[in-house]
Write a protein that holds these residues in place. Structure first.
Motif, PDB file in Angstrom:
ATOM      1  N   LEU A 114      36.768  45.767  39.097  1.00  0.00           N
ATOM      2  CA  LEU A 114      38.023  45.665  39.844  1.00  0.00           C
ATOM      3  C   LEU A 114      38.946  46.863  39.667  1.00  0.00           C
ATOM      4  N   LYS A 115      38.514  47.850  38.920  1.00  0.00           N
ATOM      5  CA  LYS A 115      39.355  48.988  38.558  1.00  0.00           C
ATOM      6  C   LYS A 115      40.034  49.630  39.757  1.00  0.00           C
ATOM      7  N   ASP A 116      39.319  49.808  40.846  1.00  0.00           N
ATOM      8  CA  ASP A 116      39.877  50.511  42.003  1.00  0.00           C
ATOM      9  C   ASP A 116      40.213  49.575  43.165  1.00  0.00           C
ATOM     10  N   VAL A 117      40.230  48.273  42.897  1.00  0.00           N
ATOM     11  CA  VAL A 117      40.535  47.299  43.941  1.00  0.00           C
ATOM     12  C   VAL A 117      42.032  46.999  43.940  1.00  0.00           C
ATOM     13  N   LYS A 118      42.680  47.236  45.061  1.00  0.00           N
ATOM     14  CA  LYS A 118      44.115  46.999  45.155  1.00  0.00           C
ATOM     15  C   LYS A 118      44.411  45.507  45.248  1.00  0.00           C
ATOM     16  N   MET A 119      45.479  45.109  44.577  1.00  0.00           N
ATOM     17  CA  MET A 119      45.929  43.722  44.655  1.00  0.00           C
ATOM     18  C   MET A 119      46.547  43.468  46.024  1.00  0.00           C
ATOM     19  N   ILE A 120      46.183  42.357  46.650  1.00  0.00           N
ATOM     20  CA  ILE A 120      46.751  42.012  47.954  1.00  0.00           C
ATOM     21  C   ILE A 120      47.748  40.867  47.771  1.00  0.00           C
ATOM     22  N   ARG A 125      23.777  35.899  33.249  1.00  0.00           N
ATOM     23  CA  ARG A 125      23.953  35.135  34.485  1.00  0.00           C
ATOM     24  C   ARG A 125      25.422  34.862  34.780  1.00  0.00           C
ATOM     25  N   GLU A 126      26.226  34.676  33.745  1.00  0.00           N
ATOM     26  CA  GLU A 126      27.660  34.499  33.980  1.00  0.00           C
ATOM     27  C   GLU A 126      28.275  35.785  34.525  1.00  0.00           C
ATOM     28  N   ILE A 127      27.868  36.914  33.999  1.00  0.00           N
ATOM     29  CA  ILE A 127      28.372  38.197  34.494  1.00  0.00           C
ATOM     30  C   ILE A 127      27.905  38.429  35.930  1.00  0.00           C
ATOM     31  N   GLU A 128      26.656  38.089  36.234  1.00  0.00           N
ATOM     32  CA  GLU A 128      26.148  38.205  37.604  1.00  0.00           C
ATOM     33  C   GLU A 128      26.967  37.346  38.558  1.00  0.00           C
ATOM     34  N   ALA A 129      27.237  36.103  38.155  1.00  0.00           N
ATOM     35  CA  ALA A 129      27.991  35.197  39.023  1.00  0.00           C
ATOM     36  C   ALA A 129      29.427  35.674  39.201  1.00  0.00           C
ATOM     37  N   ASP A 130      30.030  36.192  38.129  1.00  0.00           N
ATOM     38  CA  ASP A 130      31.378  36.771  38.252  1.00  0.00           C
ATOM     39  C   ASP A 130      31.386  37.905  39.273  1.00  0.00           C
ATOM     40  N   PRO A 188      40.541  39.219  44.789  1.00  0.00           N
ATOM     41  CA  PRO A 188      39.406  39.089  43.864  1.00  0.00           C
ATOM     42  C   PRO A 188      39.807  39.148  42.395  1.00  0.00           C
ATOM     43  N   GLN A 189      40.997  39.653  42.108  1.00  0.00           N
ATOM     44  CA  GLN A 189      41.476  39.685  40.721  1.00  0.00           C
ATOM     45  C   GLN A 189      41.619  38.273  40.146  1.00  0.00           C
ATOM     46  N   ALA A 190      41.590  37.278  41.025  1.00  0.00           N
ATOM     47  CA  ALA A 190      41.676  35.886  40.569  1.00  0.00           C
ATOM     48  C   ALA A 190      40.504  35.524  39.666  1.00  0.00           C
ATOM     49  N   MET A 191      39.335  36.132  39.900  1.00  0.00           N
ATOM     50  CA  MET A 191      38.173  35.851  39.053  1.00  0.00           C
ATOM     51  C   MET A 191      38.436  36.312  37.631  1.00  0.00           C
ATOM     52  N   LEU A 192      39.043  37.487  37.491  1.00  0.00           N
ATOM     53  CA  LEU A 192      39.382  38.003  36.167  1.00  0.00           C
ATOM     54  C   LEU A 192      40.418  37.114  35.488  1.00  0.00           C
ATOM     55  N   ALA A 193      41.401  36.666  36.233  1.00  0.00           N
ATOM     56  CA  ALA A 193      42.448  35.808  35.669  1.00  0.00           C
ATOM     57  C   ALA A 193      41.854  34.518  35.120  1.00  0.00           C
ATOM     58  N   LEU A 247      32.711  40.258  27.041  1.00  0.00           N
ATOM     59  CA  LEU A 247      31.852  41.084  27.886  1.00  0.00           C
ATOM     60  C   LEU A 247      32.097  40.804  29.364  1.00  0.00           C
ATOM     61  N   ARG A 248      32.359  39.554  29.698  1.00  0.00           N
ATOM     62  CA  ARG A 248      32.660  39.196  31.084  1.00  0.00           C
ATOM     63  C   ARG A 248      33.956  39.858  31.538  1.00  0.00           C
ATOM     64  N   ILE A 249      34.959  39.830  30.684  1.00  0.00           N
ATOM     65  CA  ILE A 249      36.238  40.458  31.022  1.00  0.00           C
ATOM     66  C   ILE A 249      36.059  41.960  31.220  1.00  0.00           C
ATOM     67  N   GLU A 250      35.310  42.603  30.330  1.00  0.00           N
ATOM     68  CA  GLU A 250      35.082  44.049  30.444  1.00  0.00           C
ATOM     69  C   GLU A 250      34.360  44.383  31.748  1.00  0.00           C
ATOM     70  N   ALA A 251      33.359  43.580  32.101  1.00  0.00           N
ATOM     71  CA  ALA A 251      32.603  43.832  33.336  1.00  0.00           C
ATOM     72  C   ALA A 251      33.494  43.661  34.564  1.00  0.00           C
ATOM     73  N   LEU A 252      34.331  42.626  34.554  1.00  0.00           N
ATOM     74  CA  LEU A 252      35.229  42.394  35.683  1.00  0.00           C
ATOM     75  C   LEU A 252      36.290  43.484  35.792  1.00  0.00           C
TER      76      LEU A 252
END
Length: 228
Positions: free
Chosen positions: A200-206, A150-155, A169-174, A191-196
């Protein structure tokens, strides 16, 4: 950052009767046990401003009809005068955030990520059935439910929400990378960090700059003005 609950979890639609009932009981106990800021307090109002920005974004840009919205569509975010960093949902749109969360976050985007994460617990229906796979630890008369899935789902949903906003969205990972956890939650955090990271792998930082209002509130709490 966490779910505090006596019961939790359903798929989607609308807040179930048990969710509404338990959230009401829990909110009464929280009000009796913990020092809450008034709804019109500036620090509470600022959190409310972010919620009021995110909720329409979700409805306009996502398949919100599949989400588990609070009864009557009302979100209630309250702040607790506690300098430890924590945020948790109790169901039916009721979410509590400590003053210490302002100190914990480094940017306004990270605060928005925490808020989006707690909204995601509600929207994904995490409050209507007991889950045998959840671990819990007692805090006062409540239990903090630690459920990896559920934490991974919410992330994940929080990232999707932030993608439709001006918040990176990289703020969630931070947030997840820096948050302190108990020994039994170290694997869950990994596991949460790995999932995030995968999401976010292909999401550009704004580019992003925190607002002066956010910085003023953060500074006031950092200066020890928690009881203003």
């Amino acid at each position: 950052m966490a779910v505090f609950a006596i019961c939790h979890s359903q798929l989607a639609g609308a807040a179930c009767n048990s969710e509404i009932r338990n959230a009401t009981k829990a909110s009464e106990r929280i009000a009796a046990e913990w020092p809450l800021r008034l709804p019109h307090d500036a620090k509470t109002q600022y959190v409310r401003k972010i919620v009021d920005y995110l909720a329409p974004v979700i409805k306009l840009n996502m398949e919100s009809g599949h989400f588990n919205w609070p009864s009557e569509g009302k979100w209630e975010f309250l702040l607790i005068r506690d300098l430890s960093a924590n945020a948790y949902s109790i169901g039916n749109g009721k979410v509590y955030i400590t003053d210490g969360t302002y100190n914990f976050v480094e940017t306004e985007a990270e605060l928005a990520a925490i808020i989006a994460h707690e909204m995601a617990h509600q929207l994904m229906g995490h409050f209507c059935r007991n889950d045998k796979n959840s671990a819990a630890r007692g805090i006062g008369s409540f239990f903090q439910v630690l459920n990896k899935a559920r934490e991974i789902e919410a992330d994940s949903l929080a990232v999707e929400i932030l993608l439709h906003t001006h918040f990176p969205p990289q703020a969630m990972l931070a947030v997840v990378e820096r948050m302190p956890v108990l020994k039994q939650a170290v694997v869950q955090k990994k596991l949460r960090i790995e999932a995030l990271e995968k999401q976010l792998k292909d999401v550009k930082m704004i580019p992003f700059t925190s607002s002066p209002e956010f910085l003023r509130i953060k500074q006031s709490l950092s200066a020890g003005h928690a009881f203003e």
